[in-house]
Design a protein around this motif. Structure first.
Motif, PDB file in Angstrom:
ATOM      1  N   MET A 187       0.853  -1.195   0.000  1.00  0.00           N
ATOM      2  CA  MET A 187       0.000   0.000   0.000  1.00  0.00           C
ATOM      3  C   MET A 187       0.879   1.231   0.000  1.00  0.00           C
ATOM      4  O   MET A 187       1.917   1.261   0.629  1.00  0.00           O
ATOM      5  CB  MET A 187      -0.900   0.015   1.229  1.00  0.00           C
ATOM      6  CG  MET A 187      -1.815   1.230   1.312  1.00  0.00           C
ATOM      7  SD  MET A 187      -2.889   1.169   2.771  1.00  0.00           S
ATOM      8  CE  MET A 187      -1.670   1.317   4.077  1.00  0.00           C
ATOM      9  N   ALA A 188       0.443   2.262  -0.722  1.00  0.00           N
ATOM     10  CA  ALA A 188       1.202   3.507  -0.776  1.00  0.00           C
ATOM     11  C   ALA A 188       0.258   4.673  -0.719  1.00  0.00           C
ATOM     12  O   ALA A 188      -0.887   4.588  -1.153  1.00  0.00           O
ATOM     13  CB  ALA A 188       2.045   3.558  -2.049  1.00  0.00           C
ATOM     14  N   VAL A 189       0.743   5.764  -0.168  1.00  0.00           N
ATOM     15  CA  VAL A 189      -0.017   7.004  -0.155  1.00  0.00           C
ATOM     16  C   VAL A 189       0.630   7.933  -1.154  1.00  0.00           C
ATOM     17  O   VAL A 189       1.806   8.259  -1.049  1.00  0.00           O
ATOM     18  CB  VAL A 189      -0.020   7.640   1.253  1.00  0.00           C
ATOM     19  CG1 VAL A 189      -0.650   9.014   1.186  1.00  0.00           C
ATOM     20  CG2 VAL A 189      -0.769   6.758   2.224  1.00  0.00           C
ATOM     21  N   SER A 190      -0.118   8.333  -2.150  1.00  0.00           N
ATOM     22  CA  SER A 190       0.394   9.237  -3.177  1.00  0.00           C
ATOM     23  C   SER A 190      -0.097  10.639  -2.904  1.00  0.00           C
ATOM     24  O   SER A 190      -1.227  10.841  -2.455  1.00  0.00           O
ATOM     25  CB  SER A 190      -0.093   8.768  -4.563  1.00  0.00           C
ATOM     26  OG  SER A 190       0.248   9.701  -5.549  1.00  0.00           O
ATOM     27  N   ARG A 191       0.762  11.605  -3.176  1.00  0.00           N
ATOM     28  CA  ARG A 191       0.375  12.999  -3.007  1.00  0.00           C
ATOM     29  C   ARG A 191       0.521  13.698  -4.352  1.00  0.00           C
ATOM     30  O   ARG A 191       1.590  13.716  -4.952  1.00  0.00           O
ATOM     31  CB  ARG A 191       1.238  13.687  -1.942  1.00  0.00           C
ATOM     32  CG  ARG A 191       0.979  13.111  -0.559  1.00  0.00           C
ATOM     33  CD  ARG A 191       1.626  13.928   0.532  1.00  0.00           C
ATOM     34  NE  ARG A 191       1.319  13.349   1.841  1.00  0.00           N
ATOM     35  CZ  ARG A 191       0.217  13.596   2.516  1.00  0.00           C
ATOM     36  NH1 ARG A 191      -0.693  14.411   2.028  1.00  0.00           N
ATOM     37  NH2 ARG A 191       0.005  13.033   3.686  1.00  0.00           N
ATOM     38  N   VAL A 192      -0.586  14.260  -4.820  1.00  0.00           N
ATOM     39  CA  VAL A 192      -0.579  14.972  -6.085  1.00  0.00           C
ATOM     40  C   VAL A 192      -1.057  16.377  -5.842  1.00  0.00           C
ATOM     41  O   VAL A 192      -1.722  16.671  -4.854  1.00  0.00           O
ATOM     42  CB  VAL A 192      -1.496  14.270  -7.124  1.00  0.00           C
ATOM     43  CG1 VAL A 192      -0.975  12.892  -7.440  1.00  0.00           C
ATOM     44  CG2 VAL A 192      -2.927  14.193  -6.619  1.00  0.00           C
ATOM     45  N   LEU A 231      -9.767   4.487  -1.054  1.00  0.00           N
ATOM     46  CA  LEU A 231     -10.103   5.127   0.212  1.00  0.00           C
ATOM     47  C   LEU A 231     -11.613   5.162   0.405  1.00  0.00           C
ATOM     48  O   LEU A 231     -12.114   4.907   1.512  1.00  0.00           O
ATOM     49  CB  LEU A 231      -9.536   6.546   0.253  1.00  0.00           C
ATOM     50  CG  LEU A 231      -9.851   7.369   1.513  1.00  0.00           C
ATOM     51  CD1 LEU A 231      -9.307   6.684   2.756  1.00  0.00           C
ATOM     52  CD2 LEU A 231      -9.299   8.787   1.382  1.00  0.00           C
ATOM     53  N   ALA A 232     -12.357   5.455  -0.671  1.00  0.00           N
ATOM     54  CA  ALA A 232     -13.813   5.502  -0.581  1.00  0.00           C
ATOM     55  C   ALA A 232     -14.387   4.138  -0.222  1.00  0.00           C
ATOM     56  O   ALA A 232     -15.262   4.021   0.649  1.00  0.00           O
ATOM     57  CB  ALA A 232     -14.405   5.996  -1.902  1.00  0.00           C
ATOM     58  N   PHE A 233     -13.892   3.086  -0.860  1.00  0.00           N
ATOM     59  CA  PHE A 233     -14.450   1.755  -0.631  1.00  0.00           C
ATOM     60  C   PHE A 233     -14.116   1.259   0.772  1.00  0.00           C
ATOM     61  O   PHE A 233     -15.000   0.830   1.524  1.00  0.00           O
ATOM     62  CB  PHE A 233     -13.921   0.772  -1.671  1.00  0.00           C
ATOM     63  CG  PHE A 233     -14.648  -0.540  -1.689  1.00  0.00           C
ATOM     64  CD1 PHE A 233     -15.651  -0.779  -2.611  1.00  0.00           C
ATOM     65  CD2 PHE A 233     -14.357  -1.530  -0.766  1.00  0.00           C
ATOM     66  CE1 PHE A 233     -16.338  -1.991  -2.617  1.00  0.00           C
ATOM     67  CE2 PHE A 233     -15.033  -2.739  -0.758  1.00  0.00           C
ATOM     68  CZ  PHE A 233     -16.028  -2.965  -1.693  1.00  0.00           C
ATOM     69  N   VAL A 268      -3.869  10.395  -1.885  1.00  0.00           N
ATOM     70  CA  VAL A 268      -4.502   9.334  -2.667  1.00  0.00           C
ATOM     71  C   VAL A 268      -4.008   7.986  -2.132  1.00  0.00           C
ATOM     72  O   VAL A 268      -2.797   7.753  -2.051  1.00  0.00           O
ATOM     73  CB  VAL A 268      -4.154   9.443  -4.172  1.00  0.00           C
ATOM     74  CG1 VAL A 268      -4.788   8.302  -4.949  1.00  0.00           C
ATOM     75  CG2 VAL A 268      -4.619  10.786  -4.724  1.00  0.00           C
ATOM     76  N   LEU A 269      -4.938   7.132  -1.721  1.00  0.00           N
ATOM     77  CA  LEU A 269      -4.586   5.803  -1.213  1.00  0.00           C
ATOM     78  C   LEU A 269      -4.447   4.851  -2.390  1.00  0.00           C
ATOM     79  O   LEU A 269      -5.416   4.580  -3.102  1.00  0.00           O
ATOM     80  CB  LEU A 269      -5.672   5.309  -0.246  1.00  0.00           C
ATOM     81  CG  LEU A 269      -5.423   3.941   0.387  1.00  0.00           C
ATOM     82  CD1 LEU A 269      -4.149   3.960   1.241  1.00  0.00           C
ATOM     83  CD2 LEU A 269      -6.614   3.513   1.212  1.00  0.00           C
TER      84      LEU A 269
END
Length: 406
Positions: free
Chosen positions: A1-6, A332-334, A403-404
């Motif tokens: 799992m990664a957290v992306s930042r845009v 993340l929503a799910f 962003v997950l």
């Protein structure tokens, strides 16, 4: 799992012409939250319910649409990685890792909150409740199917030619049709075509009971699972059809207008083929029939093409922002909405004043909605509020570039 930042306002660095894909995915995820979270399951508008068995409703399009989108994004992602010069072994590792993580998240979500509260044993110890949960933990589910369909679909399209992929798809869909209709079911000796209206007597149900055991199946089915083992095979076909659409969308040698025309035409033809197949192998979401795969993929292609025409050709975009927010952060929503729904319906409870306990979800629904609206309208209003709440949560994440990803 990664957290992306845009950067705020960007859609995960996807080309602007494909903002329609985020919108389409966002509409699908928002629709999933809407149908999964009514105020009460006893009062739902018919379009927001699954078909009782054969046939389809708008709700039956949501899951295959999401798998179709997974196929499209997988194709686009692999193309982008290869264009950057990524090693094929690194791509393979990513496929294996992503598929395993999606399955794991779904498996853990199925078991959450990792204990039960048996009505017959209100004073059961925490350890007893944990053991009871493990003994009845559902193995498969929606995210598990997405993970398996992604994993096998990506592997089957990773190093194969388009012709080989068409052959693989035909084997999956026609092979599943033959297994489900021609092979005698061991428990009864009756071929599946004679019991297609009896879910517990089908080969898929027998296989799930034999391998998984009845304790680990969907609680609503008890003897069969709508996300079971055998019916995952045609779901892989749904994902593969998405990769075909992704290949067509990414073809830069054709104009956008030509690509849209192709999506519309092939989508309409595929829908028709699915309807024809329905005559002998009915469209059925619960066992993910081959006709259902073909029909819903056609619907997905036409729906996506419509979004692309409105958003990318006609440039009508003011209405798209909420769906872009949803589409940018689907995992993340799910996961977040699933955890919230389980917490408010099973963990967060208190005395109702009548000697029984009431869940937080029930209290909010009864107090804010059912107290002044007819039951069905109240149930729908609660679902809309749930979707709106999660838009605000996702909007906060979007503004921070969170962003997950898996």
């Amino acid at each position: 799992m990664a957290v992306s930042r845009v950067a705020s306002g960007q859609t995960a660095e996807r080309p602007e012409r494909l903002v329609s894909l985020d919108v389409f995915r966002g509409m699908t995820v928002a629709g999933m939250l809407l149908v999964n979270n009514p105020g009460t399951w006893s009062a739902i508008y018919p379009p927001l319910e699954h078909a009782a068995w054969n046939g389809w409703t708008p709700t039956d399009l949501i899951f295959p649409f999401f798998l179709f989108i997974v196929g499209i994004t997988t194709e686009l992602s692999l193309r982008a990685r290869r264009a950057r010069g990524d090693d094929e072994r690194a791509i393979l590792r990513q496929i294996l890792r992503r598929g395993a993580l999606i399955f794991l998240f779904g498996f853990l979500l199925s078991g959450f909150p990792f204990f039960t509260w048996p009505p017959a044993l209100p004073e059961a110890s925490f350890l007893d409740r944990v053991v009871d949960r493990i003994e009845h933990w559902r193995v498969l589910g929606v995210l598990q199917r997405i993970g398996l369909a992604y994993l096998f679909g990506a592997l089957l399209t990773w190093r194969t030619t388009l012709r080989q992929q068409f052959v693989i798809l035909a084997v999956l869909l026609f092979g599943y049709w033959a297994l489900m209709t021609l092979v005698p079911v061991p428990d009864t000796g009756v071929a599946g075509r004679f019991v297609l209206d009896k879910p517990d007597q089908l080969l898929s149900a027998w296989l799930d009971r034999t391998i998984l055991g009845t304790n680990h199946l969907w609680v609503g089915g008890k003897t069969w699972d709508p996300e079971g083992l055998l019916s995952t095979v045609p779901a892989i076909g749904t994902m593969m059809l998405g990769t075909f659409a992704g290949r067509w969308i990414a073809d830069q040698e054709r104009t956008l207008t030509d690509r849209l025309a192709g999506l519309f035409a092939v989508g309409a033809l595929t829908m028709m083929l699915g309807l024809v197949w329905h005559w002998v192998f009915p469209i059925n979401k619960s066992i993910w029939t081959s006709s259902y795969v073909v029909f819903t993929a056609g619907m997905g292609a036409v729906s996506l093409a419509t979004c692309m025409w409105i958003i990318d050709v006609m440039q009508v975009r003011r209405w798209t922002f909420p769906f872009v927010v949803y589409g940018t952060n689907p995992m993340l929503a799910f996961l977040g909405s699933g955890l919230m729904a389980r917490i408010t319906s099973s963990i967060w409870t208190w005395e109702s004043g009548t000697g029984s306990r009431i869940s937080a979800q029930g209290f909010v629904f009864n107090t804010l909605y059912a107290s002044w609206l007819p039951l069905r309208e109240a149930s729908f209003a609660y679902a809309l509020s749930f979707v709106a709440l999660w838009f605000l949560i996702l909007w906060g994440a979007w503004k921070r570039g969170f962003v997950l990803k898996v």
